[in-house]
Design an enzyme around this catalytic site. Structure first.
Site, mmCIF file in Angstrom:
data_model
loop_
_atom_site.group_PDB
_atom_site.id
_atom_site.type_symbol
_atom_site.label_atom_id
_atom_site.label_comp_id
_atom_site.label_asym_id
_atom_site.label_seq_id
_atom_site.Cartn_x
_atom_site.Cartn_y
_atom_site.Cartn_z
ATOM 1 N NE ARG A 2 23.663 0.779 26.423
ATOM 2 C CZ ARG A 2 22.294 1.093 26.269
ATOM 3 N NH1 ARG A 2 21.594 0.787 25.005
ATOM 4 N NH2 ARG A 2 21.409 2.543 26.243
ATOM 5 N NE ARG A 6 16.266 -3.493 22.144
ATOM 6 C CZ ARG A 6 16.058 -3.082 21.022
ATOM 7 N NH1 ARG A 6 14.653 -2.439 20.294
ATOM 8 N NH2 ARG A 6 16.499 -1.876 21.723
ATOM 9 N NE ARG A 15 14.184 -6.426 28.196
ATOM 10 C CZ ARG A 15 12.867 -5.299 27.694
ATOM 11 N NH1 ARG A 15 11.903 -6.359 27.914
ATOM 12 N NH2 ARG A 15 13.158 -4.423 27.359
ATOM 13 C CG ASP A 52 19.918 1.964 31.993
ATOM 14 O OD1 ASP A 52 19.647 1.580 30.858
ATOM 15 O OD2 ASP A 52 18.981 3.261 31.673
ATOM 16 C CE1 TYR A 128 17.469 8.912 28.357
ATOM 17 C CE2 TYR A 128 19.324 9.774 29.452
ATOM 18 C CZ TYR A 128 18.933 9.231 28.041
ATOM 19 O OH TYR A 128 19.754 8.742 27.072
HETATM 20 O O1 1CP Z 1 26.231 -4.660 29.133
HETATM 21 C C1 1CP Z 1 25.572 -4.062 28.812
HETATM 22 O O2 1CP Z 1 24.683 -3.792 28.307
HETATM 23 C C2 1CP Z 1 25.981 -3.188 30.601
HETATM 24 C C3 1CP Z 1 24.832 -2.170 31.002
HETATM 25 C C4 1CP Z 1 24.303 -1.140 30.294
HETATM 26 C C5 1CP Z 1 24.796 0.250 29.671
HETATM 27 C C6 1CP Z 1 26.308 0.733 30.704
HETATM 28 C C7 1CP Z 1 22.783 -0.438 29.778
HETATM 29 C C8 1CP Z 1 22.062 -1.546 29.843
HETATM 30 N N1 1CP Z 1 22.870 0.630 29.763
HETATM 31 C C9 1CP Z 1 24.008 1.076 30.289
HETATM 32 C C10 1CP Z 1 23.933 2.684 30.081
HETATM 33 C C11 1CP Z 1 23.134 3.741 29.415
HETATM 34 N N2 1CP Z 1 21.440 4.210 29.486
HETATM 35 C C12 1CP Z 1 23.319 4.783 29.205
HETATM 36 C C13 1CP Z 1 24.448 5.526 28.487
HETATM 37 C C14 1CP Z 1 25.564 4.897 27.462
HETATM 38 C C15 1CP Z 1 25.307 5.420 26.260
HETATM 39 O O3 1CP Z 1 24.865 6.066 26.156
HETATM 40 O O4 1CP Z 1 24.483 4.450 25.581
HETATM 41 C C16 1CP Z 1 22.470 5.917 29.084
HETATM 42 C C17 1CP Z 1 22.043 7.174 27.619
HETATM 43 C C18 1CP Z 1 21.105 4.740 29.145
HETATM 44 C C19 1CP Z 1 20.174 5.226 28.754
HETATM 45 C C20 1CP Z 1 18.769 4.362 27.859
HETATM 46 N N3 1CP Z 1 18.759 3.050 28.475
HETATM 47 C C21 1CP Z 1 17.987 4.493 26.786
HETATM 48 C C22 1CP Z 1 18.169 5.362 26.234
HETATM 49 C C23 1CP Z 1 18.278 5.991 25.330
HETATM 50 C C24 1CP Z 1 18.280 7.376 23.786
HETATM 51 O O5 1CP Z 1 18.077 6.666 23.012
HETATM 52 O O6 1CP Z 1 18.128 8.124 25.142
HETATM 53 C C25 1CP Z 1 17.796 2.794 26.738
HETATM 54 C C26 1CP Z 1 17.047 2.430 25.086
HETATM 55 C C27 1CP Z 1 17.984 2.032 27.433
HETATM 56 C C28 1CP Z 1 17.420 0.871 27.752
HETATM 57 C C29 1CP Z 1 18.984 -0.641 27.848
HETATM 58 N N4 1CP Z 1 19.816 -0.167 28.572
HETATM 59 C C30 1CP Z 1 20.333 -1.467 29.005
HETATM 60 C C31 1CP Z 1 20.397 -2.383 27.751
HETATM 61 C C32 1CP Z 1 20.702 -3.388 27.564
HETATM 62 C C33 1CP Z 1 18.665 -1.492 27.358
HETATM 63 C C34 1CP Z 1 17.933 -1.928 26.118
HETATM 64 C C35 1CP Z 1 16.922 -2.713 27.395
HETATM 65 C C36 1CP Z 1 15.685 -3.839 26.238
HETATM 66 O O7 1CP Z 1 15.616 -3.408 24.644
HETATM 67 O O8 1CP Z 1 16.175 -5.188 26.262
#
Ligand code: 1CP
Length: 320
Positions: A2, A6, A15, A52, A128
Site C-alpha cells: 500500500r 492513513r 477520506r 481494495d 473474508y
Molecule cells: O495505495 C494503496 O493503498 C493501494 C490500495 C490497497 C490495496 C492494494 C488498499 C487500500 N488495500 C489493498 C489490499 C488489501 N486490502 C489487502 C491485501 C494486502 C494486505 O494484506 O494488506 C487486504 C488483506 C485488504 C483488506 C483490508 N482493507 C483490510 C483488512 C486487513 C485485515 O487485517 O484483515 C482493511 C482494514 C482494509 C482497508 C484499506 N484498504 C486500503 C486502505 C488504504 C485501507 C485503510 C482504509 C482507511 O482506513 O482509510
C-alpha cells in the site's frame, strides 16, 4: 504494497470528506487523486490503483462495510444458500468505477510512471467472505474447506472467474502490471496450500495470460515460508512479493533463480526508524539487488509510519 492510506495527511483529508471507505473506492475522481498523492509526494517508481481486494465480494452482491477502527465487516457466506445468492452477472458494471479510476490515473501519469492493477487471491478473498471480516487464523474458512471441499471449491471457482475478468478489465483500462495479494496463504498446510492457493492462482494467471500475454503478474503469498518456491514454480507468476519472514539468503537461492523478487523490509521497522532501518536496507540491497529485484516492504505500510521515515528510506534505496 500500500502507498495510500492513513499515514498521509492528504489522504486523511479526502477520506474524512467522503465518509465511508467503500465510497472512496467507488468515486473514481477521488480514488484517482489518492492514487496519485504518494507519487507526487515521493516519486515512487510505480503507482498502485486505489481500491481494495474486498471490492470483489461487493461486486458479487455480498454486503460489505468498513467499520471505522474495526476493519471490514461482511455478511458471512458459510452455507450453500448464501453461496447460491452470489451473482456474478452485475459484477462488471459494479467494477466500472475502478476501471474509470485507472483510466484517469494513466492519463495523469502520461506514460512516465507505470500503474499496477490488483486483486486479492481467491483464497484470501474467500477468508473474508466466509469469516465475515478479518480473522485471526482463518479457521471458519479452513473448516468449511475441510468439511465441504466441493462447496468451498465452487466459491473459489467463482472468485477465479470474476477476478480474471476484473484483472483483464484493469489491463484494458491501462494497467501496466498486475498484483495478486494472497495475504492469508500462510494459514494452509502443504496439500491445501496447493489446492486452494497454487491451483486457483495458476488458473487466474492462465486466464489473464491468454488475453494479455505481455502484462507482468506479481504474486504475494504472504507467510507461506518455503512453500513460496513451489508457488513461484507452479503458478506462472513473473515476480514474487516476499514478506519480512523470508530469510534473504533463502530468497536469493530459492526464488531469485526463478522469478523477480520484491520485498521485504518489515513495516514495523519503518515505524521505529533509526539506525536499524539503515542497516537492514543495506542488507536487503546487498543480498538481492544484484539480480532482478524491486525494493518494497514485506507487507502494507502502517498508519503510524512517520513520513520522515519513508523519505529517509527512499534516499537510502536511491542512494545505492
Ligand atoms: O495505495 C494503496 O493503498 C493501494 C490500495 C490497497 C490495496 C492494494 C488498499 C487500500 N488495500 C489493498 C489490499 C488489501 N486490502 C489487502 C491485501 C494486502 C494486505 O494484506 O494488506 C487486504 C488483506 C485488504 C483488506 C483490508 N482493507 C483490510 C483488512 C486487513 C485485515 O487485517 O484483515 C482493511 C482494514 C482494509 C482497508 C484499506 N484498504 C486500503 C486502505 C488504504 C485501507 C485503510 C482504509 C482507511 O482506513 O482509510
Amino acid at each position: 504494497m500500500r502507498q495510500a492510506g492513513r499515514y498521509l495527511p492528504e489522504y486523511r483529508e479526502i477520506r474524512t470528506k467522503v465518509g465511508s471507505f467503500l465510497n472512496l473506492c467507488l468515486n473514481s475522481e477521488l480514488a484517482a487523486e489518492v492514487t496519485l498523492q504518494p507519487i507526487r509526494r515521493f516519486g515512487f517508481d510505480a503507482a498502485i490503483v486505489f481500491s481494495d481486494i474486498l471490492i470483489i465480494p461487493y461486486a458479487l452482491g455480498q454486503k460489505v462495510e468498513f467499520v471505522e477502527g474495526e476493519g471490514p465487516n461482511l455478511q458471512p457466506i458459510d452455507n450453500t444458500e448464501a453461496l447460491n445468492r452470489l451473482d456474478a452477472r452485475p459484477a462488471e458494471i459494479k467494477l466500472t468505477p475502478v476501471y474509470e479510476t485507472i483510466d484517469r490515473v494513466v492519463s495523469a501519469l502520461n506514460g512516465k510512471v507505470p500503474l499496477i492493477g490488483f486483486c486479492g487471491a481467491p483464497y484470501t478473498v474467500a477468508t473474508y467472505m466466509v469469516g465475515g471480516g478479518a480473522s485471526k487464523d482463518q479457521a471458519e474458512t479452513r473448516l468449511w474447506a475441510y468439511r465441504e471441499p466441493k462447496e468451498f471449491g465452487r466459491l473459489i471457482d467463482l472468485l477465479v472467474e470474476t477476478s480474471a475478468r476484473y484483472l483483464l478489465g484493469q489491463v484494458k483500462a491501462g494497467a501496466s502490471a498486475l498484483q495478486i495479494f494472497d495475504s492469508w496463504a500462510g494459514s494452509l498446510p502443504e496439500d491445501e496450500f496447493a489446492r486452494w492457493c497454487i491451483f486457483p492462482t495458476k488458473a487466474l494467471v492462465d486466464r489473464v495470460r491468454a488475453e494479455a500475454p505481455d502484462v507482468p503478474i506479481i504474486g504475494f503469498p504472504r507467510g507461506c515460508g518455503p512453500l513460496s518456491r513451489r508457488y513461484a514454480e507452479e503458478t506462472g507468476i513473473d515476480a514474487i512479493g516476499c514478506d519480512q519472514g523470508l530469510p534473504l539468503d533463502w530468497i536469493k537461492t530459492h526464488l531469485q533463480d526463478l522469478v523477480t523478487v520484491q520485498g521485504n523490509l518489515d513495516p514495523v521497522l519503518l515505524v521505529a526508524g533509526g539506525r536499524r532501518v539503515d542497516e537492514r536496507v543495506r542488507e536487503i540491497l546487498d543480498a538481492l539487488s544484484p539480480r532482478p529485484f524491486v525494493f518494497n516492504l514485506g507487507h502494507g505500510i502502517l498508519p503510524e509510519t512517520p513520513i520522515a521515515h519513508v523519505e529517509r528510506l527512499l534516499s537510502l534505496v536511491r542512494g545505492g
